[in-house]
Write an enzyme that holds these catalytic residues in place. Structure first.
Site, PDB file in Angstrom:
ATOM      1  N   GLY A 107       1.021  -0.957  -0.126  1.00  0.00           N
ATOM      2  CA  GLY A 107      -0.177   0.487  -0.040  1.00  0.00           C
ATOM      3  C   GLY A 107       0.439   1.587  -0.394  1.00  0.00           C
ATOM      4  N   ALA A 108       1.417   1.245  -0.882  1.00  0.00           N
ATOM      5  CA  ALA A 108       2.682   2.658  -0.734  1.00  0.00           C
ATOM      6  C   ALA A 108       3.147   3.274  -2.152  1.00  0.00           C
ATOM      7  CB  ALA A 108       4.577   1.644  -0.598  1.00  0.00           C
TER       8      ALA A 108
ATOM      9  N   ARG B 231       0.635   5.585  -1.671  1.00  0.00           N
ATOM     10  CA  ARG B 231      -0.152   6.562  -1.089  1.00  0.00           C
ATOM     11  C   ARG B 231       0.415   7.266   0.373  1.00  0.00           C
ATOM     12  NH1 ARG B 231      -6.308   6.349  -2.759  1.00  0.00           N
ATOM     13  NH2 ARG B 231      -6.434   5.317  -0.373  1.00  0.00           N
TER      14      ARG B 231
ATOM     15  N   ASP C  47      -2.541  -7.380  -5.651  1.00  0.00           N
ATOM     16  CA  ASP C  47      -3.605  -7.633  -5.127  1.00  0.00           C
ATOM     17  C   ASP C  47      -3.574  -8.440  -3.486  1.00  0.00           C
ATOM     18  OD1 ASP C  47      -5.440  -8.259  -3.404  1.00  0.00           O
ATOM     19  OD2 ASP C  47      -6.989  -7.985  -5.382  1.00  0.00           O
TER      20      ASP C  47
ATOM     21  N   SER D  29      -4.722   0.207  14.113  1.00  0.00           N
ATOM     22  CA  SER D  29      -4.958   1.250  14.501  1.00  0.00           C
ATOM     23  C   SER D  29      -6.236   1.255  16.264  1.00  0.00           C
ATOM     24  CB  SER D  29      -6.144   1.320  13.526  1.00  0.00           C
ATOM     25  OG  SER D  29      -7.599   2.404  13.865  1.00  0.00           O
TER      26      SER D  29
ATOM     27  N   TYR E  29     -13.910  -3.272  10.176  1.00  0.00           N
ATOM     28  CA  TYR E  29     -12.102  -2.038  10.040  1.00  0.00           C
ATOM     29  C   TYR E  29     -11.546  -2.516  11.480  1.00  0.00           C
ATOM     30  CZ  TYR E  29      -8.571   0.796   9.637  1.00  0.00           C
ATOM     31  OH  TYR E  29      -7.453   1.634   9.374  1.00  0.00           O
ATOM     32  N   ALA E  30     -12.423  -2.233  12.522  1.00  0.00           N
ATOM     33  CA  ALA E  30     -12.301  -2.663  13.889  1.00  0.00           C
ATOM     34  C   ALA E  30     -11.603  -4.296  14.056  1.00  0.00           C
ATOM     35  CB  ALA E  30     -13.166  -1.729  15.429  1.00  0.00           C
ATOM     36  N   THR E  31     -12.993  -4.746  14.051  1.00  0.00           N
ATOM     37  CA  THR E  31     -12.373  -6.670  14.017  1.00  0.00           C
ATOM     38  C   THR E  31     -11.359  -6.648  13.261  1.00  0.00           C
ATOM     39  OG1 THR E  31     -14.767  -6.885  13.675  1.00  0.00           O
ATOM     40  CG2 THR E  31     -14.118  -9.082  12.998  1.00  0.00           C
TER      41      THR E  31
ATOM     42  N   LYS F 240      -8.497  -4.493  12.465  1.00  0.00           N
ATOM     43  CA  LYS F 240      -7.282  -4.435  13.105  1.00  0.00           C
ATOM     44  C   LYS F 240      -6.573  -5.142  14.621  1.00  0.00           C
ATOM     45  CE  LYS F 240      -6.659  -0.942  10.152  1.00  0.00           C
ATOM     46  NZ  LYS F 240      -4.738  -1.509   9.094  1.00  0.00           N
TER      47      LYS F 240
END
Ligand SMILES: NC(=O)c1ccc[n+]([C@@H]2O[C@H](COP(=O)([O-])OP(=O)(O)OC[C@H]3O[C@@H](n4cnc5c(N)ncnc54)[C@H](O)[C@@H]3O)[C@@H](O)[C@H]2O)c1
Length: 249
Positions: free
Chosen positions: A9-10, A12, A59, A138, A150-152, A154
């Site tokens: 994911g580099a 940006r 991917d 996060s 997302y919380a799960t 992370k």
């Protein structure tokens, strides 16, 4: 030993700043993102500063693409001994509105992606008897409205990190996680847009709630990665640093 790092994911944001920082630290860096052409700016910035970088399109949630990417990196840059699992997406929604697809893509990119990348890269670290794995968690791992998926993911990455630390420690490989708070990137710009807030006032509002009284920048996280990757951090493994300008926000 080769000094080769992979940052996913580099193209940006935090990934780009991390790739630049690891290049400054002396690593040849594989700049990996969905499309190789999107990595051109990060690669150019590293090369113009005298570093070495390779743009790689893959991917992270696709097993075949991941294996091909890691094989290519090993052949063209050298065996990777540092892996930063940074690629990420959000598909925020309150639980009752969250679709199956919103759930699956977030799990696939963060969890399956980090698993596939780590499984492919660890072989080179074990052969080198040295390695550093850094996973991007996060503050949302502690729970965040609208981010059940997302919380799960992370929080899951923290368990993944601790298990990697236990399994790989005897091979000289450390694994740690960084849980950033509010960082100014396209991801947080998209959040502001989704909730209908103007960007500048949104940043000011978020900054006002942060103990150090400012928003985070990608370089703040790149610095934390650099610390975990450094030679002298070899006794630190299985840890999570909340890089959030305060204890948790
Ligand atoms: N910005 C923040 O406030 C913040 C806070 C906590 C954690 N994080 C985490 O930090 C990481 C980087 O976030 P950012 O803010 O720089 O995000 P960003 O959206 O600016 O960048 C994410 C990058 O990941 C890439 N990517 C997405 N899916 C991919 C896939 N399947 N394969 C390969 N690449 C893929 C995107 O193309 C993009 O270039 C993410 O894991 C994010 O969840 C960000």
């Amino acid at each position: 030993m080769s000094k080769v790092a992979i940052v996913t994911g580099a193209a940006r944001g935090i990934g780009a700043a991390t790739a630049q920082r690891l290049a400054q630290d002396g690593f040849a860096v594989a700049v990996l993102d969905l499309k190789a052409e999107d990595c051109a700016d990060t690669v150019a910035s590293i090369e113009s500063a005298g570093g070495r970088a390779l743009a790689v399109g893959a991917d992270v949630s696709d097993a075949e693409q991941v294996q091909a990417a890691v094989d290519r990196i090993a052949a063209e840059l050298g065996p990777p001994v540092v892996l930063v699992n940074n690629a990420g997406v959000t598909r925020d929604n309150l639980l009752f509105k969250m679709s199956d697809a919103d759930w699956d893509i977030v799990m696939n990119v963060h969890l399956r992606g980090s698993f596939l990348m780590t499984r492919a890269a660890q072989k080179h670290m074990i052969e080198a008897k040295w390695g550093r794995i850094v996973n991007l968690s996060s503050v949302s791992a502690l729970g965040n409205r609208g981010q059940a998926n997302y919380a799960t993911a992370k929080a899951g990455l923290q368990g993944f990190t601790k298990t990697l630390a236990i399994e790989l420690g005897k091979f000289g490989v450390t694994a740690n996680a960084i849980a950033p708070g509010f960082i100014v990137t396209d991801m947080t710009k998209a959040t502001a847009e989704r909730i209908g807030e103007e960007w500048e006032p949104y940043v000011a509002k978020r900054a006002a709630a942060i103990p150090v009284a400012r928003a985070g920048q990608p370089e703040d996280i790149a610095h934390t990665v650099s610390f975990f990757v450094s030679e002298n951090a070899g006794f630190i493994s299985g840890q999570v640093i909340y890089a959030a300008g305060g204890p948790r926000n």
